[in-house]
Design a protein around this motif. Structure first.
Motif, mmCIF file in Angstrom:
data_model
loop_
_atom_site.group_PDB
_atom_site.id
_atom_site.type_symbol
_atom_site.label_atom_id
_atom_site.label_comp_id
_atom_site.label_asym_id
_atom_site.label_seq_id
_atom_site.Cartn_x
_atom_site.Cartn_y
_atom_site.Cartn_z
ATOM 1 N N ILE A 175 33.893 -47.242 56.219
ATOM 2 C CA ILE A 175 33.244 -46.410 57.252
ATOM 3 C C ILE A 175 33.065 -44.957 56.819
ATOM 4 O O ILE A 175 32.305 -44.215 57.432
ATOM 5 C CB ILE A 175 34.027 -46.419 58.588
ATOM 6 N N LEU A 176 33.799 -44.519 55.759
ATOM 7 C CA LEU A 176 33.815 -43.095 55.437
ATOM 8 C C LEU A 176 32.629 -42.706 54.567
ATOM 9 O O LEU A 176 32.516 -43.122 53.415
ATOM 10 C CB LEU A 176 35.126 -42.732 54.739
ATOM 11 N N ASN A 177 31.769 -41.874 55.122
ATOM 12 C CA ASN A 177 30.589 -41.354 54.424
ATOM 13 C C ASN A 177 29.875 -42.439 53.623
ATOM 14 O O ASN A 177 29.720 -42.331 52.399
ATOM 15 C CB ASN A 177 30.992 -40.184 53.528
ATOM 16 N N PRO A 178 29.395 -43.463 54.316
ATOM 17 C CA PRO A 178 28.829 -44.630 53.617
ATOM 18 C C PRO A 178 27.648 -44.248 52.720
ATOM 19 O O PRO A 178 26.786 -43.480 53.135
ATOM 20 C CB PRO A 178 28.347 -45.533 54.768
ATOM 21 N N GLY A 179 27.655 -44.788 51.530
ATOM 22 C CA GLY A 179 26.560 -44.539 50.597
ATOM 23 C C GLY A 179 26.695 -43.256 49.810
ATOM 24 O O GLY A 179 25.905 -43.002 48.905
ATOM 25 N N ALA A 180 27.690 -42.416 50.124
ATOM 26 C CA ALA A 180 27.918 -41.230 49.306
ATOM 27 C C ALA A 180 28.836 -41.617 48.150
ATOM 28 O O ALA A 180 29.665 -42.508 48.281
ATOM 29 C CB ALA A 180 28.550 -40.118 50.136
ATOM 30 N N VAL A 181 28.674 -40.957 47.030
ATOM 31 C CA VAL A 181 29.444 -41.138 45.789
ATOM 32 C C VAL A 181 29.211 -42.522 45.195
ATOM 33 O O VAL A 181 28.682 -42.651 44.101
ATOM 34 C CB VAL A 181 30.952 -40.867 45.963
ATOM 35 N N LEU A 182 29.640 -43.556 45.910
ATOM 36 C CA LEU A 182 29.469 -44.926 45.405
ATOM 37 C C LEU A 182 28.348 -45.603 46.172
ATOM 38 O O LEU A 182 28.363 -45.645 47.404
ATOM 39 C CB LEU A 182 30.772 -45.708 45.585
ATOM 40 N N LYS A 183 27.403 -46.146 45.432
ATOM 41 C CA LYS A 183 26.291 -46.849 46.072
ATOM 42 C C LYS A 183 26.813 -48.055 46.839
ATOM 43 O O LYS A 183 27.643 -48.801 46.322
ATOM 44 C CB LYS A 183 25.327 -47.358 45.005
ATOM 45 N N GLY A 184 26.327 -48.211 48.053
ATOM 46 C CA GLY A 184 26.736 -49.373 48.844
ATOM 47 C C GLY A 184 28.228 -49.385 49.125
ATOM 48 O O GLY A 184 28.795 -50.422 49.462
#
Lengths: 472, 472
Positions: B462-471
């Motif tokens: 749930i945490l910052n979805p799609g940021a840093v790591l794709k998917g």
């Protein structure tokens, strides 16, 4: 998860994977620790030649569920390198990986393998007119991989930080043999999670460090050392504050010694020259490293002029040459040896928020006085809030008779540290000695996060079993 | 794992958990980013009053599988605070948590809540005669929680380090609402894994920072600023080396500017005073912060005397007062604004090992010249190896006509960075802008470790979805 012992079948298997020179006799030195308190077990000792061999060993150990105890210089004080019981592990020594791969004075970077002895890094840096500031009593035998795995501290933390702060990049072999090449020389790199610092200080429980890129520094143009007699630890902190107002970060070491510590030296190592006679109650050793254009003696004089006026310092000696500076440092550096010769009931490596240090020292001294006629030698890296508050039997009494008090003394002092927002392991780590303390004092959420990270990176639990996390 | 949108049912649920003042209008400012490239979606914006409310929100979001986008000052440049599509997340703003809880000059520590604006920390520190050195262009609106979450860099990294290096402790709310109180003020604490640094730089994907204990520093007694004309980036690095030989860590900033950057200023912001006319090819801005007893002008003169002899510096100006120093800094600090007014084809925040910087600049310039008649404005924190190597259309050409080249330009420059052992995100982070770069350039083992850590600490994602790591 139960681990399997490192037995002859597993050792035979390893012989097929790595060169014959890697196999070492299981000598006593691998199974003892500096204070001689514990001894360990090991099914075999291997010293791989390179990261590929480390990887092969780990992959095999992970598949066979054999525990690995990573081994640097063996100088750790909390049993991180000693597994006292359980299925015999494989002891993995980095002693053959001793290449200094690069020393770059323009970049202020050195790249070294994990087995390089700390003092050899000092020498390599000095040859390039640079400073590698991590320094501690065991520098002649500690290896940099172990220094990083334990996030070692030492005497220059005030200015330059812990081992963590001196590292730019790491090469690490993971539990299952995968090699992470994070050996960057970059000063800034925000591409993802900070895996480097996760490995540093994990005491070999999350991966095995095989090489590191380290920060070097310019050698300060003017270096000076002084000893100052102060009336109290609080006065010592005021002196530190005043010194930093004058010269900023140029205060590179600020070490506290107690009268008891000085008397311990007189008692056990009388050949060490006494800077003040009789021993004062509190003594501070200060190192300055100044830019060119500033004379260390003049800086000390300017500082002491103000402190004499404010009754912060009653007497002071400024080293007139490097021989005298070394003599001053000898006093500080031989205190642990004096402690060893006397034999402690309990030794502590604690830290506190700086402003709580004076209160801690007086409250802890009262707590111990209430417990018996103990002697206390409180010394350490005051500038970092890091004390070695060590407790000894009454003068002349054999320590063996007082060992029954060890547990209660330790707990009383650690409870007080915890109450005063401090840490029960400032610079030595948890190892196996302090796993109970960690469980007692750490917030449960912290332990849960640590266990989650451990399970994510070492699901079979082969890496340094029982260190840091109990049963982990 | 699919997430659910932050819909009215979930918002109603939140109303039962936290005070009504927490609910904010979903204003455009929450959904835009400074460069205006993207816009985001959000089902609601909440600004909790304290850590307990943050915890309640996270626990609910985790249970309902609703994504959370943590929001500080909104000044990030890589879309970490902007979710452009997917199930509408809950935007969690720290803007109401703005207490400076403690400023302790004796300890050199400040304890602040995550929503404090960076410049307010500067002021609080100054009021106690101390320095909080993290400083960057957005300091008037960036909040410290975001600075830490992104491990911000800025102009004083050379001397004082990144945000990471300036933090002693954190309070963090985990994905499932558990509160980790790691808000220690200790300089040394080796009790377990480095969870603090794992959170710092994780861009809100592993936890939400709610408070921090920060390091303060003595304000250097003597501060000085100079501009030096150098023939080349290599000469600039030699000048840096020479300056550090003289004054050690007292070099607090060392910024490179190019002739093109100076001409951009003339073109777009002609009111800014030109220090040299015509603009030289390369210009360096140097800040010194010296201990008492050393005069900054004298130190600069001593340094420049040697550099003139060695043809490293052809002209130099030493600021005679703080107004002039501010004028010199204005030149450097307005370059990003000039860039914005001209409009870049592609901007880059890269770092390289220091000794590779000059070669990178010349090779990258050749690569770009081969791609078209672009203008290059290369500037940045040279002392850290951190360049902003930005590419612009030919003079007078509208940037829109050249945007088709953005992708190719970026990839060519990033490929070269990677080849030369550098980083494609030096100080801004990955956010959502550089997730493809991370996948392209990071060693697969690193990505695997990151994904394992993410899954361990935020299993529902749930945490910052799609940021840093794709998917992720």
């Amino acid at each position: 998860m139960t681990l399997n012992p490192c037995d002859t079948a597993f050792i035979d298997h390893l012989h097929g994977l790595i060169g014959p020179r890697a196999f070492r006799e299981v000598a006593p030195r691998y199974l003892e620790e500096p204070r001689g308190t514990w001894s360990g077990v090991a099914g075999a000792v291997v010293a791989p030649a390179d990261v590929t061999e480390v990887s092969a060993v780990m992959q095999a150990a992970n598949a066979a569920r054999v525990g690995i105890v990573p081994y640097g210089g063996g100088t750790g004080l909390v049993g991180g390198q000693i597994m006292p019981d359980g299925p015999a592990p494989l002891l993995l020594s980095l002693e053959r990986m001793t290449a200094v791969r690069r020393v770059d004075p323009a970049e202020n970077v050195a790249v070294v393998e994990a087995g390089v002895i700390l003092e050899d890094i000092h020498r390599a840096a000095e040859a390039a007119h640079r400073l590698f500031p991590l320094s501690l009593a065991a520098k002649g035998s500690a290896r940099i991989g172990g220094n990083l795995a334990t996030n070692a501290g030492g005497v220059n933390v005030l200015r330059y930080g812990n081992a963590r702060d001196l590292c730019l990049g790491l090469e690490v072999v993971l539990a299952d043999g995968r090699i992470w090449n994070g050996l960057t020389r970059l000063r800034k790199d925000n591409t993802g999670y900070d895996l480097r610092n996760l490995m540093i200080g994990s005491e070999g429980t999350l991966g095995v460090i095989t090489a590191a890129a380290l920060k070097l520094f310019p050698i300060p143009a003017g270096q000076g050392t002084a000893l100052a007699v102060v009336p109290s630890p609080r006065a010592a902190l005021d002196l530190l504050s005043l010194a930093r107002d004058h010269v900023g970060e140029a205060v590179s070491a600020f070490e506290l010694m107690s009268g008891e510590g000085l008397r311990f030296l007189e008692e056990t190592l009388p050949q060490i020259r006494r800077p003040f006679d009789p021993a004062p109650d509190w003594l501070v050793l200060i190192d300055l490293g100044l830019p060119s254009g500033l004379d260390p003696s003049a800086a000390f004089e300017a500082i002491f002029e103000q402190t004499f006026e404010r009754d912060l310092v009653s007497d002071a000696l400024i080293a007139q040459n490097t021989a005298q500076a070394a003599e001053f440092w000898e006093v500080r550096e031989q205190i642990p040896e004096a402690n060893r010769l006397i034999g402690s009931v309990s030794s502590h490596d604690i830290s506190l928020p700086l402003s709580n240090v004076p209160d801690y020292i007086s409250r802890a001294s009262e707590v111990i006085a209430d417990m018996g006629p103990f002697r206390i030698n409180c010394f350490g890296h005051l500038g970092d809030g890091n004390l070695h508050f060590n407790v000894f039997p009454p003068k002349g009494a054999p320590v063996a008779e007082w060992r029954g008090h060890t547990k209660a003394v330790k707990q009383a002092l650690h409870d007080l540290v915890h109450e005063m927002e401090g840490s029960v392991s400032a610079e030595h780590g948890i190892g196996r000695l302090k796993t109970d303390d960690l469980e007692r004092y750490a917030q449960p959420v912290k332990l849960e996060m640590m266990r989650a990270v451990k399970a994510a990176l070492d699901p079979a639990g082969i890496l340094n079993p029982g260190a840091v996390l109990k049963g982990g």
